[in-house]
Write an enzyme that holds these catalytic residues in place. Structure first.
Site, PDB file in Angstrom:
ATOM      1  N   THR A 199     -55.057  47.805  -3.260  1.00  0.00           N
ATOM      2  CA  THR A 199     -54.912  46.997  -4.470  1.00  0.00           C
ATOM      3  C   THR A 199     -55.255  47.859  -5.678  1.00  0.00           C
ATOM      4  OG1 THR A 199     -55.499  44.929  -3.419  1.00  0.00           O
ATOM      5  CG2 THR A 199     -55.993  45.099  -5.765  1.00  0.00           C
ATOM      6  N   ASP A 230     -58.261  37.415  -4.099  1.00  0.00           N
ATOM      7  CA  ASP A 230     -58.967  37.450  -5.380  1.00  0.00           C
ATOM      8  C   ASP A 230     -58.131  38.054  -6.506  1.00  0.00           C
ATOM      9  OD1 ASP A 230     -59.066  39.916  -3.917  1.00  0.00           O
ATOM     10  OD2 ASP A 230     -60.505  40.680  -5.379  1.00  0.00           O
TER      11      ASP A 230
HETATM   12  C1  SD4 Z   1     -56.902  40.799  -1.402  1.00  0.00           C
HETATM   13  N1  SD4 Z   1     -58.362  42.125  -2.756  1.00  0.00           N
HETATM   14  O1  SD4 Z   1     -55.781  40.312  -1.361  1.00  0.00           O
HETATM   15  C2  SD4 Z   1     -57.077  42.111  -2.114  1.00  0.00           C
HETATM   16  C3  SD4 Z   1     -56.888  43.202  -1.135  1.00  0.00           C
HETATM   17  C4  SD4 Z   1     -57.334  44.531  -1.605  1.00  0.00           C
HETATM   18  O2  SD4 Z   1     -57.345  46.686  -1.543  1.00  0.00           O
HETATM   19  O3  SD4 Z   1     -58.056  44.713  -2.523  1.00  0.00           O
HETATM   20  N2  SD4 Z   1     -56.956  45.546  -1.036  1.00  0.00           N
HETATM   21  O4  SD4 Z   1     -57.872  40.305  -0.853  1.00  0.00           O
END
Ligand code: SD4
Length: 340
Positions: A199, A230
């Site tokens: 992300t 999130d």
């Molecule tokens: C999530 N926070 O969909 C994201 C995934 C993530 O690096 O950060 N991946 O939960």
């Protein structure tokens, strides 16, 4: 093809990799060539720092920062910088956790989440959207063209189409194969820092001292269809308050949501905490309140209005790209738990 959820929540939540995240220092040709050791600056009064600044999560933050810095270097707005910066990573279809190159959910759909927020707290978000290359642009358009903050799913897709965003079909055989392989067991057994990660969250300050942030992801691999993490949630994956600072998050979204991660970091900074310490306190809160999360990574990244910045993660291996007029470097975050 549907796989049953054979594992519980704790298996479902987790990810990332040490080997991919080794500390590297990279000079980006052109705009951000020099590597200069970073000195923290802080001011109790949170006076806007002179100079532009961009921070973003993980290695791919380097290319995203280069774009954002080129916007800021021309005197551009922080909001344009954070939008255009993360859009570079959305267009990289080799990235398996951002954009249309991301891994699908357990039903085989690549569903994307993103949000953006400006200095004044105006915000836009989109979640559970398919077939659009740039959810971050859609999030910004929702902010600017509707009275709402967030659109999701089919409604968001229809709105995007009506507002001129081109649909895009991306088929990546390797990703399909891996998903089919996963379906044979349907187990959620991610490895910290290796899987499901990447992300991109970005926070930036322009030459007027204005802040903005963005966050975009395809979310956790093989998630339940309809799951939203999130990353598109203002206060969880991202929070900006121009009076104080900005923060963003990466990692297991459910854990970040539970403690309103980014908002908590900004509130702690408002109370006078240094950015790194604010990130550490929130990471520790996640650990204290949710025991048994050995396989879960969360990384928090903060930029205060005075230019001070910091990060903290549950596990070793989280890094972030830091850019200023002095150059760019990939910085290793401090962490609670070393990897064995
Ligand atoms: C999530 N926070 O969909 C994201 C995934 C993530 O690096 O950060 N991946 O939960």
């Amino acid at each position: 093809m549907k796989a049953p959820l054979r594992r519980g929540f704790s298996f479902y939540l987790a990810h990332m990799s040490t080997d991919r995240r080794r500390f590297i220092k990279i000079g980006l040709a052109g705009s951000v060539a020099a590597l200069v050791p970073w000195r923290l600056r802080s001011s109790p009064a949170f006076k806007p720092a002179p100079g532009i600044k961009v921070l973003s999560t993980w290695d791919h933050g380097l290319v995203a920062n280069a774009m954002a810095m080129s916007v800021l270097g021309r005197g551009g707005d922080a909001l344009d910088a954070v939008e255009q910066g993360v859009a570079v990573v959305e267009s990289d279809f080799t990235n398996r956790s951002v954009g249309l190159g991301g891994r699908p959910d357990r039903d085989g759909h690549v569903t994307l989440d993103a949000c953006i927020q400006d200095h004044d707290g105006r915000a836009g978000a989109v979640a559970f959207i398919e077939h659009y290359e740039h959810p971050i642009q859609i999030a910004r358009a929702i902010m600017e063209r509707t009275p709402h903050v967030m659109l999701v799913g089919e409604g968001a897709e229809r709105w995007a189409k009506e507002n001129g965003f081109p649909r895009k079909e991306v088929e990546i055989p390797e990703v399909r194969e891996q998903w089919k392989e996963w379906l044979t067991k349907g187990e959620y057994k991610p490895v910290v820092n290796r899987e499901n990660h990447d992300t991109i969250g970005m926070v930036a300050m322009d030459e007027r001292g204005r802040l903005a942030g963005s966050c975009t992801t395809s979310g956790i691999a093989y998630k339940v269809h309809g799951r939203v993490g999130d990353s598109p949630l203002i206060g969880a994956g991202l929070f900006v308050d121009g009076d104080v600072g900005a923060a963003c998050a990466t990692g297991t979204g459910e854990l970040v949501i539970r403690v309103a991660g980014s908002h908590s970091v900004v509130e702690l900074m408002r109370q006078g905490m240094e950015p790194r310490e604010a990130c550490r306190v929130v990471v520790q809160r996640i650990l204290d309140k949710h025991p048994g999360l050995e396989e879960h990574q969360v990384g928090l990244l903060a930029l205060r209005k005075d230019g001070a910045h910091g990060a903290y993660s549950i596990y070793e291996g989280f890094s972030y790209a830091l850019s200023s007029e002095e150059g760019t470097e990939l910085v290793k975050s401090d962490f609670v738990r070393a990897l064995k």
